[in-house]
Design a protein around this motif. Structure first.
Motif, PDB file in Angstrom:
ATOM      1  N   THR A  99      22.999  25.861  40.378  1.00 19.53           N
ATOM      2  CA  THR A  99      23.163  25.699  41.823  1.00 19.53           C
ATOM      3  C   THR A  99      22.286  24.565  42.331  1.00 19.53           C
ATOM      4  N   TRP A 100      21.052  24.497  41.863  1.00 15.04           N
ATOM      5  CA  TRP A 100      20.153  23.426  42.285  1.00 15.04           C
ATOM      6  C   TRP A 100      20.704  22.072  41.866  1.00 15.04           C
ATOM      7  N   SER A 101      21.216  21.973  40.632  1.00 14.40           N
ATOM      8  CA  SER A 101      21.746  20.699  40.136  1.00 14.40           C
ATOM      9  C   SER A 101      22.944  20.252  40.946  1.00 14.40           C
ATOM     10  N   ASP A 128      32.989  23.024  44.384  1.00 17.66           N
ATOM     11  CA  ASP A 128      33.441  23.733  43.188  1.00 17.66           C
ATOM     12  C   ASP A 128      33.706  22.764  42.042  1.00 17.66           C
ATOM     13  N   LEU A 129      34.234  21.592  42.381  1.00 16.26           N
ATOM     14  CA  LEU A 129      34.489  20.581  41.360  1.00 16.26           C
ATOM     15  C   LEU A 129      33.186  20.200  40.654  1.00 16.26           C
ATOM     16  N   VAL A 130      32.142  19.954  41.431  1.00 15.48           N
ATOM     17  CA  VAL A 130      30.855  19.573  40.849  1.00 15.48           C
ATOM     18  C   VAL A 130      30.252  20.747  40.080  1.00 15.48           C
ATOM     19  N   ALA A 131      30.413  21.965  40.599  1.00 20.18           N
ATOM     20  CA  ALA A 131      29.883  23.148  39.920  1.00 20.18           C
ATOM     21  C   ALA A 131      30.559  23.361  38.567  1.00 20.18           C
ATOM     22  N   LEU A 132      31.865  23.105  38.493  1.00 18.98           N
ATOM     23  CA  LEU A 132      32.577  23.254  37.227  1.00 18.98           C
ATOM     24  C   LEU A 132      32.022  22.278  36.195  1.00 18.98           C
ATOM     25  N   SER A 133      31.718  21.069  36.617  1.00 17.09           N
ATOM     26  CA  SER A 133      31.143  20.089  35.704  1.00 17.09           C
ATOM     27  C   SER A 133      29.767  20.519  35.239  1.00 17.09           C
ATOM     28  N   GLY A 172      24.886  16.535  35.555  1.00 24.09           N
ATOM     29  CA  GLY A 172      24.131  16.874  34.351  1.00 24.09           C
ATOM     30  C   GLY A 172      22.939  15.979  34.106  1.00 24.09           C
ATOM     31  N   ASP A 173      22.571  15.143  35.090  1.00 21.63           N
ATOM     32  CA  ASP A 173      21.449  14.215  35.000  1.00 21.63           C
ATOM     33  C   ASP A 173      21.580  13.302  33.782  1.00 21.63           C
ATOM     34  N   PRO A 174      22.686  12.549  33.697  1.00 26.25           N
ATOM     35  CA  PRO A 174      22.919  11.705  32.520  1.00 26.25           C
ATOM     36  C   PRO A 174      22.017  10.470  32.514  1.00 26.25           C
TER      37      PRO A 174
END
Length: 263
Positions: free
Chosen positions: A123-125, A103-108, A162-164
């Motif tokens: 979801t894929w990211s 959930d932490l990663v999904a929020l980001s 976010g693929d920075p």
């Protein structure tokens, strides 16, 4: 004969020209002129209070430069730049420990969406970020249930979801045991290659990171300098930087490490 053309080289990930930083009217450091080529791993080093974290905050657009020109990924630093991932120091302390890793990663991921990405892509990211840091096995556990090393992996996952193009980390090895330090270092090197990102790490201890470092920004005598890592890991420079005796040792295998000595 027509001269062959060459593609334009990529701009530096960070470019500073005579940059100075002030906080509350007090000079933190000045005369920062350096380029950090894209694709490397760089350390920011210096004694306590020298302005290491302040430099990260300037790159994030959170602290304005007092003078000079600072460029990040080809533009002036700005708050909320989705091209930059950030892991602050003591990251887990600022997050509710009841939150699941996933959930932490999904929020980001949702926080960086500008109406162009759908739920399926989010979801894929998220899943890709979790796999990249080796967090798939504990993605559904709460932060309070994770070890320090696992929490740091979760923090890195939210920074890369976010693929920075640039990832900034403030003391990512603090409070980790030797095994977890080594695993996080190997992870950062893998991310650099697999995701083609530039990585900048604030650290008080160069030794663990030396195998993967390209260079270092060092804050010395109120000024910001840059050098390739082989030039920075030098006894006289490090002794001056930290105000205590530092010896640089090269092993028979060619590896470098530093150790404190009595002056």
């Amino acid at each position: 004969m027509t001269e062959p053309t060459h593609p334009n080289p990529a701009p530096p990930a960070v470019s500073a020209r005579d940059v100075s930083i002030e906080l509350g009217g007090r000079a933190i450091w000045s005369e920062g002129t350096f380029d950090l080529p894209a694709g490397g791993v760089y350390a920011i080093i210096g004694p306590n209070g020298s302005g290491k974290t302040t430099l990260l905050r300037a790159l994030l657009g959170l602290v304005p430069v007092a003078s000079g020109e600072l460029s990040v990924l080809g533009t002036h630093p700005s708050r909320g730049d989705a091209r930059i991932g950030y892991v602050p120091q003591h990251y887990a302390r600022s997050i509710a420990h009841a939150v699941r890793c996933r959930d932490l990663v999904a929020l980001s991921s949702a926080g960086t969406r500008w109406g162009l990405r759908g739920r399926e892509q989010d979801t894929w990211s998220v899943e890709a970020a979790l796999r990249s840091v080796g967090a798939g096995g504990f993605a559904d556990r709460r932060l309070s249930q994770l070890s320090g090393g696992q929490q740091q992996r979760a923090a890195i996952a939210q920074a890369i979801v976010g693929d920075p193009e640039l990832v900034l980390l403030d003391e990512p090895l603090a409070n980790l045991d030797l095994r977890n330090q080594q695993e996080i270092i190997e992870l950062l090197d893998e991310l650099r290659v697999d995701r083609d990102v530039t990585i900048i790490v604030v650290t008080h201890d160069l030794n663990p990171l030396l195998p993967i470092l390209t260079g270092a920004v060092y804050l010395l005598d109120g000024h910001a300098h840059y050098g390739a890592i082989g030039d920075v890991v030098e006894s006289e420079l490090l002794t001056h930087l930290y105000g205590t005796g530092v010896q640089v040792v090269r092993t028979a295998q060619g590896d470098l490490f530093t150790r404190s000595i009595r002056r």
